[in-house]
Write a protein that holds these residues in place. Sequence first.
Motif, short mmCIF file in Angstrom:
data_model
loop_
_atom_site.label_atom_id
_atom_site.label_comp_id
_atom_site.label_asym_id
_atom_site.label_seq_id
_atom_site.Cartn_x
_atom_site.Cartn_y
_atom_site.Cartn_z
N VAL A 187 0.86 -1.17 0.00
CA VAL A 187 0.00 0.00 0.00
C VAL A 187 0.91 1.23 0.00
N VAL A 188 0.67 2.13 -0.96
CA VAL A 188 1.40 3.40 -1.03
C VAL A 188 0.39 4.53 -0.83
N ASP A 189 0.84 5.68 -0.32
CA ASP A 189 -0.07 6.81 -0.16
C ASP A 189 -0.37 7.42 -1.53
N TYR A 190 -1.18 8.47 -1.55
CA TYR A 190 -1.59 9.04 -2.82
C TYR A 190 -0.48 9.79 -3.54
N LYS A 191 0.66 9.95 -2.88
CA LYS A 191 1.85 10.51 -3.54
C LYS A 191 2.83 9.40 -3.88
N LEU A 192 2.35 8.15 -3.79
CA LEU A 192 3.09 6.93 -4.14
C LEU A 192 4.26 6.63 -3.20
N ARG A 193 4.16 7.07 -1.94
CA ARG A 193 5.17 6.75 -0.93
C ARG A 193 4.70 5.53 -0.14
#
Length: 157
Positions: free
Chosen positions: A120-126
């Motif tokens: 799972v990545v955040d919406y900034k792809l982190r």
Amino acid sequence: RMEGYGFYKLPTGTEYRGALWDGMFHGHGELFFPNGGRYRALWDRGIPTQGKFVFADGLEYEEKNWHYCDGYDRRFYTEICSGFKPPGIPQLTNLDPPRTIPEGCYDCGDGFYNPETRVVVDYKLRFLRNADDDEHEWITRTCRKAGGGRAEHKPKP
């Protein structure tokens, strides 16, 4: 150690602003999350004793009598505040227009989930976390998938 009033930014991007004592959150303080949510609480030696979480869109979390997006009322918070869209124009998420999901992934609420890598990545792809078997099953059963609205709903056996 930190004491008095100040702010502290965590490596995740979450920021605390408020009272500090002996290096801990102590007294009135607020956590600000990168996604726009915030948690205001009364802290006692680093532990919140009472508090309230407010989502980025202004929806306040209620621990008891929570009626948002439950089995009886599936409206999004923006629909509750602004009313329904005209017939034929679906609102698939609380955001309008909804986020574009990367190919092969799911929107799991706090970011995107890739079922092949189970990340799972955040919406900034982190990077946020690795999904265990239960989370994988829940996401693939209930969350919106790239290119096709929602995952096929399969009731849990």
